[in-house]
Motif scaffolding. Structure first.
Motif, PDB file in Angstrom:
ATOM      1  N   HIS A 163       2.030  -4.844   8.530  1.00  0.00           N
ATOM      2  CA  HIS A 163       2.345  -3.544   9.119  1.00  0.00           C
ATOM      3  C   HIS A 163       3.538  -2.884   8.435  1.00  0.00           C
ATOM      4  CE1 HIS A 163       4.053  -0.889  12.394  1.00  0.00           C
ATOM      5  NE2 HIS A 163       2.827  -0.430  12.265  1.00  0.00           N
TER       6      HIS A 163
ATOM      7  N   VAL B 230       2.473  -1.090   5.379  1.00  0.00           N
ATOM      8  CA  VAL B 230       1.736   0.120   5.756  1.00  0.00           C
ATOM      9  C   VAL B 230       2.711   1.243   6.095  1.00  0.00           C
ATOM     10  CG1 VAL B 230       0.123   1.119   7.418  1.00  0.00           C
ATOM     11  CG2 VAL B 230      -0.257  -1.195   6.549  1.00  0.00           C
ATOM     12  N   GLN B 231       3.751   0.930   6.854  1.00  0.00           N
ATOM     13  CA  GLN B 231       4.765   1.926   7.211  1.00  0.00           C
ATOM     14  C   GLN B 231       5.456   2.489   5.974  1.00  0.00           C
ATOM     15  OE1 GLN B 231       7.088  -0.498  10.038  1.00  0.00           O
ATOM     16  NE2 GLN B 231       6.633   1.055  11.594  1.00  0.00           N
TER      17      GLN B 231
ATOM     18  N   ASN C 291       3.086   4.798   4.103  1.00  0.00           N
ATOM     19  CA  ASN C 291       2.926   6.067   4.814  1.00  0.00           C
ATOM     20  C   ASN C 291       4.134   6.976   4.591  1.00  0.00           C
ATOM     21  OD1 ASN C 291       3.392   7.374   7.961  1.00  0.00           O
ATOM     22  ND2 ASN C 291       1.461   7.784   6.919  1.00  0.00           N
TER      23      ASN C 291
ATOM     24  N   ARG D  12       0.060  10.877   9.503  1.00  0.00           N
ATOM     25  CA  ARG D  12       0.938   9.939  10.224  1.00  0.00           C
ATOM     26  C   ARG D  12       0.129   9.107  11.221  1.00  0.00           C
ATOM     27  NH1 ARG D  12       3.966  13.582  11.728  1.00  0.00           N
ATOM     28  NH2 ARG D  12       5.361  13.615   9.929  1.00  0.00           N
TER      29      ARG D  12
ATOM     30  N   ARG E  48      -2.086   6.569   9.474  1.00  0.00           N
ATOM     31  CA  ARG E  48      -1.313   5.670   8.600  1.00  0.00           C
ATOM     32  C   ARG E  48      -1.769   5.750   7.137  1.00  0.00           C
ATOM     33  NH1 ARG E  48      -3.015   1.934  12.652  1.00  0.00           N
ATOM     34  NH2 ARG E  48      -1.419   1.410  14.195  1.00  0.00           N
TER      35      ARG E  48
ATOM     36  N   GLY F  83      -1.496   6.210   3.228  1.00  0.00           N
ATOM     37  CA  GLY F  83      -0.362   5.856   2.385  1.00  0.00           C
ATOM     38  C   GLY F  83      -0.570   6.213   0.928  1.00  0.00           C
TER      39      GLY F  83
ATOM     40  N   TYR G 283      -5.602   2.448   5.550  1.00  0.00           N
ATOM     41  CA  TYR G 283      -5.317   1.127   6.108  1.00  0.00           C
ATOM     42  C   TYR G 283      -6.123   0.938   7.392  1.00  0.00           C
ATOM     43  CZ  TYR G 283      -1.463   0.936   2.790  1.00  0.00           C
ATOM     44  OH  TYR G 283      -0.714   0.913   1.632  1.00  0.00           O
TER      45      TYR G 283
END
Length: 228
Positions: free
Chosen positions: A11, A14-15, A18, A47, A50, A52, A77
């Protein structure tokens, strides 16, 4: 036969991906955001889903691994079975077209992604399912259903229209399943149209729960390649 390898990312990655897409000011990010914007994706949608931005490295000669090229890509994702883990599908530099795009640069890279169902809208009370051919359409339709508070599940498969997910995946689909596949694809060599053939396979696999949507297209429509 050995089972196919699965590849997931955490995760936190992924953040970071993004944020790179939304807030970095470099050329790749600007190109990616512009491409998404022309297809109706707002910052809020990017957003929420997610999306990226990551590098796709292509090795041109296996005997010369250092001779490689980098192509920035938009990442989708998709939540995996393990909590906090995601499969990664990469749409490789879609803003490169014509002579600017080498033949060896494929449109997609999805190493380690199984044929799984991805819900882009799944409210608590669900009456039926709308099943799209690909992720872009599932996100657009899922966002619209979310805005309207529609009691409809919206989803797609990570494998497009050619592969029907396994029965245990299809069992996750609530109620009657309406299939929105592209009916305007280029025919294969045998004359079959991928979207039509794939929709029929999926409807048969759903054993009476599946129905194929036929959405009218306005005369003179200039939109190409978007099923919804």
């Amino acid at each position: 036969v050995a089972p196919a390898k699965r590849y997931t990312v955490a995760h936190k990655q992924v953040q970071q991906s993004n944020k790179r897409l939304l807030y970095r000011q470099g050329t790749p990010g600007q190109q990616a955001l512009a491409w998404l914007e022309t297809r109706g994706f707002t910052h809020n949608m990017i957003r929420h889903y997610r999306l990226g931005l990551e590098q796709r490295w292509i090795i041109l000669d296996e005997n010369k691994p250092d001779a490689r090229e980098c192509y920035w890509s938009i990442c989708i994702y998709i939540p995996a079975e393990e909590a906090g883990q995601f499969y990664k599908k990469m749409r490789v530099a879609p803003w490169l077209e014509g002579n600017a795009r080498p033949d060896y640069v494929g449109k997609w890279c999805q190493y380690g992604v199984p044929a799984t169902i991805w819900f882009t809208h799944l409210p608590e009370e669900v009456e039926a399912t709308w099943y799209c051919e690909g992720e872009w359409d599932a996100m657009r339709l899922g966002w619209l259903a979310r805005q309207q508070n529609a009691p409809i599940a919206v989803c797609c498969s990570t494998s497009g229209c050619n592969t029907v997910p396994k029965p245990e995946q299809l069992d996750r689909l609530p109620g009657t399943v309406t299939i929105f596949f592209d009916r305007n694809d280029e025919p294969r060599k045998d004359g079959t149209i991928p979207g039509d053939a794939g929709a029929k396979k999926l409807a048969l696999a759903l054993a009476g729960r599946g129905r194929i949507a036929k959405v009218p297209m306005p005369e003179g429509c200039l939109v190409k390649g978007w099923d919804v």
